[in-house]
Write a protein that holds these residues in place. Structure first.
Motif, PDB file in Angstrom:
ATOM      1  N   ASN A  15      14.227  30.083  26.367  1.00  0.00           N
ATOM      2  CA  ASN A  15      13.412  30.418  27.621  1.00  0.00           C
ATOM      3  C   ASN A  15      13.193  28.899  28.228  1.00  0.00           C
ATOM      4  N   ILE A  16      12.897  27.865  27.281  1.00  0.00           N
ATOM      5  CA  ILE A  16      12.631  26.487  27.773  1.00  0.00           C
ATOM      6  C   ILE A  16      13.699  25.928  28.704  1.00  0.00           C
TER       7      ILE A  16
ATOM      8  N   GLU B 185      12.891  34.219  17.076  1.00  0.00           N
ATOM      9  CA  GLU B 185      11.752  34.071  17.902  1.00  0.00           C
ATOM     10  C   GLU B 185      11.622  32.561  18.359  1.00  0.00           C
ATOM     11  N   ILE B 186      12.062  31.697  17.135  1.00  0.00           N
ATOM     12  CA  ILE B 186      11.992  30.538  17.599  1.00  0.00           C
ATOM     13  C   ILE B 186      13.214  30.097  18.906  1.00  0.00           C
TER      14      ILE B 186
ATOM     15  N   GLN C 157      14.592  32.211  20.808  1.00  0.00           N
ATOM     16  CA  GLN C 157      14.347  32.648  22.020  1.00  0.00           C
ATOM     17  C   GLN C 157      13.160  31.732  22.901  1.00  0.00           C
ATOM     18  N   LYS C 158      12.462  31.193  22.026  1.00  0.00           N
ATOM     19  CA  LYS C 158      11.637  30.113  22.798  1.00  0.00           C
ATOM     20  C   LYS C 158      12.245  28.994  23.554  1.00  0.00           C
TER      21      LYS C 158
ATOM     22  N   LYS D 151      -3.932  35.218  22.144  1.00  0.00           N
ATOM     23  CA  LYS D 151      -2.606  34.779  22.135  1.00  0.00           C
ATOM     24  C   LYS D 151      -1.970  35.069  21.007  1.00  0.00           C
TER      25      LYS D 151
ATOM     26  N   THR E 124       1.835  31.611  16.685  1.00  0.00           N
ATOM     27  CA  THR E 124       3.379  30.927  16.618  1.00  0.00           C
ATOM     28  C   THR E 124       3.816  31.150  15.320  1.00  0.00           C
TER      29      THR E 124
END
Length: 177
Positions: A174-175, A167-168, A170-171, A30, A33
């Protein structure tokens, strides 16, 4: 000062360098992070600096190694190029590697700048650059090990949010979407 374009380019390179690792059986792990990527950058910071020095010092001492087998000589690559051309290609590759490593160092320094005003900022340099153990750091600050770990995690998260902000975000997006 790092511009937004430079930051994105460096982030993309860091993603390539640190992002997807392979398991021993060849399957993909994966993606790391932002926290894990930051830890990897911090752990390798001194290595990046040492590698730059090594490459700079050996830039003019490039030798083309030849492989010998019975009855013939095989060059390791580009058989149709002269020795000088092969050396120039290797020099170019080393110079590119030096530039990438410098960008990674600057990127990490940019992240480290976000903790300059933090009380326990020294934990990061002691742990990752001077390679002290948590017990030694706790003794130095006269606090317990849990305090060191908690503050290390806080500092790494601050650095990670500075380095991998897009990136953070974007996450998080998405949540909630």
């Amino acid at each position: 000062m790092i511009t937004e374009d430079m930051k994105k380019a460096i982030q993309n390179e860091v993603k390539k360098q640190l992002g997807v690792l392979k398991e021993k059986d060849g399957t993909e792990k994966k993606e790391l992070t932002p926290y894990q990527k930051t830890i990897e950058l911090l752990k390798n910071y001194n290595h990046f600096k040492n590698r730059i020095e090594y490459l700079k010092n050996n830039l003019d001492n490039i030798e083309i190694k030849k492989k010998y087998s019975i009855g013939e000589i095989k060059a390791t690559s580009n058989n149709n190029l002269s020795e000088l051309e092969k050396i120039e290609i290797i020099k170019e590759e080393r110079l590119k590697e030096i530039e990438l490593l410098k960008e990674l160092i600057n990127f990490t320094d940019y992240g480290l700048s976000s903790i300059e005003k933090e009380k326990y900022k020294e934990i990061i340099s002691l742990m990752y650059f001077e390679k002290l153990k948590i017990e030694e750091i706790a003794e130095k600050f006269n606090v317990d090990e849990r305090t060191v770990k908690r503050n290390r995690n806080l500092l790494v998260n601050i650095i990670a949010s500075n380095l991998f902000e897009n990136e953070i975000l974007q996450k998080i997006k998405n949540i909630f979407l």
